[in-house]
Design a protein around this motif. Sequence first.
Motif, short mmCIF file in Angstrom:
data_model
loop_
_atom_site.label_atom_id
_atom_site.label_comp_id
_atom_site.label_asym_id
_atom_site.label_seq_id
_atom_site.Cartn_x
_atom_site.Cartn_y
_atom_site.Cartn_z
N GLN A 1 20.19 12.86 -14.99
CA GLN A 1 20.76 11.56 -14.63
C GLN A 1 22.21 11.77 -14.20
N TYR A 2 22.55 11.17 -13.06
CA TYR A 2 23.90 11.29 -12.52
C TYR A 2 24.39 9.89 -12.12
N GLN A 3 25.68 9.75 -11.99
CA GLN A 3 26.26 8.48 -11.57
C GLN A 3 27.34 8.73 -10.53
N SER A 4 27.52 7.72 -9.65
CA SER A 4 28.64 7.66 -8.71
C SER A 4 28.73 8.86 -7.79
N PHE A 5 27.70 9.04 -6.96
CA PHE A 5 27.77 9.99 -5.85
C PHE A 5 28.37 9.27 -4.65
N GLN A 6 29.11 9.98 -3.79
CA GLN A 6 29.58 9.42 -2.54
C GLN A 6 29.51 10.50 -1.48
N PHE A 7 28.88 10.15 -0.34
CA PHE A 7 28.66 11.11 0.73
C PHE A 7 29.56 10.78 1.91
N GLN A 8 29.68 11.74 2.83
CA GLN A 8 30.40 11.54 4.08
C GLN A 8 29.45 11.86 5.23
N PRO A 9 29.10 10.88 6.14
CA PRO A 9 29.63 9.51 6.15
C PRO A 9 29.26 8.72 4.90
N ALA A 10 29.98 7.62 4.69
CA ALA A 10 29.95 6.91 3.43
C ALA A 10 28.54 6.42 3.06
N LEU A 11 28.07 6.86 1.91
CA LEU A 11 26.84 6.37 1.30
C LEU A 11 27.02 6.53 -0.20
N VAL A 12 27.13 5.42 -0.89
CA VAL A 12 27.44 5.44 -2.31
C VAL A 12 26.16 5.34 -3.12
N ILE A 13 25.91 6.35 -4.00
CA ILE A 13 24.79 6.31 -4.94
C ILE A 13 25.39 6.06 -6.32
N SER A 14 25.08 4.89 -6.87
CA SER A 14 25.69 4.52 -8.14
C SER A 14 24.94 5.08 -9.33
N ASN A 15 23.65 5.48 -9.13
CA ASN A 15 22.89 6.05 -10.24
C ASN A 15 21.71 6.84 -9.69
N LEU A 16 21.41 7.96 -10.33
CA LEU A 16 20.25 8.79 -9.98
C LEU A 16 19.62 9.28 -11.28
N LYS A 17 18.36 8.90 -11.49
CA LYS A 17 17.70 9.32 -12.72
C LYS A 17 16.21 9.54 -12.45
N GLY A 18 15.57 10.28 -13.36
CA GLY A 18 14.14 10.54 -13.23
C GLY A 18 13.81 11.91 -13.78
N VAL A 19 12.53 12.29 -13.64
CA VAL A 19 12.03 13.55 -14.16
C VAL A 19 11.45 14.36 -13.02
N GLY A 20 11.85 15.62 -12.91
CA GLY A 20 11.27 16.54 -11.95
C GLY A 20 10.75 17.78 -12.67
N ILE A 21 9.48 18.11 -12.45
CA ILE A 21 8.86 19.24 -13.15
C ILE A 21 8.42 20.27 -12.12
N LEU A 22 8.85 21.52 -12.30
CA LEU A 22 8.43 22.63 -11.44
C LEU A 22 7.48 23.51 -12.23
N ASN A 23 6.23 23.62 -11.73
CA ASN A 23 5.21 24.39 -12.45
C ASN A 23 4.28 25.04 -11.44
N ALA A 24 4.24 26.39 -11.42
CA ALA A 24 3.34 27.15 -10.55
C ALA A 24 3.49 26.74 -9.09
N GLY A 25 4.73 26.58 -8.64
CA GLY A 25 5.00 26.24 -7.25
C GLY A 25 4.81 24.78 -6.90
N ARG A 26 4.51 23.93 -7.88
CA ARG A 26 4.33 22.50 -7.65
C ARG A 26 5.50 21.73 -8.25
N ILE A 27 6.09 20.86 -7.46
CA ILE A 27 7.15 19.97 -7.93
C ILE A 27 6.56 18.60 -8.18
N THR A 28 6.66 18.13 -9.40
CA THR A 28 6.16 16.80 -9.74
C THR A 28 7.34 15.88 -10.02
N LEU A 29 7.35 14.72 -9.37
CA LEU A 29 8.41 13.72 -9.54
C LEU A 29 7.87 12.54 -10.34
N GLN A 30 8.60 12.17 -11.37
CA GLN A 30 8.19 11.05 -12.21
C GLN A 30 9.33 10.04 -12.29
#
Length: 309
Positions: A1-30
Amino acid sequence: QYQSFQFQPALVISNLKGVGILNAGRITLQDVCVSLPSSDITVNGSLVNLQNPEFDLEFSANPITTGDFYTFLDEAVPDTSVIINGSIAGGLSRTTGVLSGQLDSSRVELAFEGALVPLDLHLTVVAQLGRLSSSPILSNDISVEVDGQIVADTHIDTTGLRNLRARAQLENIKWGRLLQKEASFDVAFDDGNVSWHMTSSGTLGHIDLEGQYHVWSERGAVNGTFENLNLGMLPKQPSEIGKATGTVSVVVDTVWQASVGLKEITYDAQFIQDLKTDFVYGGGRVDIRHFEAFLTGLETRLVGTGQVF
């Protein structure tokens, strides 16, 4: 979980959270959730083999707001919030997906199937317009409301759109004082050729027009008829203009050639019959090749030619 990302050009991400699992070459997003100031986007699914990816993803945005992406959008796009749900599955050479979006009581469903690389997709779109107002789409000085349905089917590849077929069936179109009870519009596009046909009936009158246009040569034509066309009800038109019945024909080439034939029209209580005119527009001027009209009240026939600069 992360907070307050800012990109250039401007794009503000106020929160990023979730679960990512890497298993046997498969990425699972929850429940991977990305939050922007006025948007929330959630992604679930899996991704296999990044070299030649296969994926099965579901995503939702409740809502997604154009104001968060103004850096990437035209400044004329108004601030609008839309609810979006969708899914995509397959690989680069064969994929299927669906996407639905909701704006107030209007809904759009898009389905696609084909290849992403090289791009070759078949798309179908169905839009249900429920009391759609122009206010979230157009500038504030334009007010249009409409009900109806739009259906489109097309292919898109590296050359662009091809074999486009679309039909709009609209009802209760309000524009200022106008109320067109029904209207239909059919359009086909392929290899630079556009053909279309529209009909409309209501307080503006009955209109039936059809046309063709070639995008690359910029040549085309429009032909049609109108009955009891209430010109005085159009915005910014003098109320002295009454109803008109007649035909119109326009040829678009290096110059515009037009023919208008009015069976009857009124202007400031004067009844005009059998108005016929042929004119050419080009180079900033209008050449009136022929003009003829009969003023019933004055029992006078006008005939002439002229130019307007």
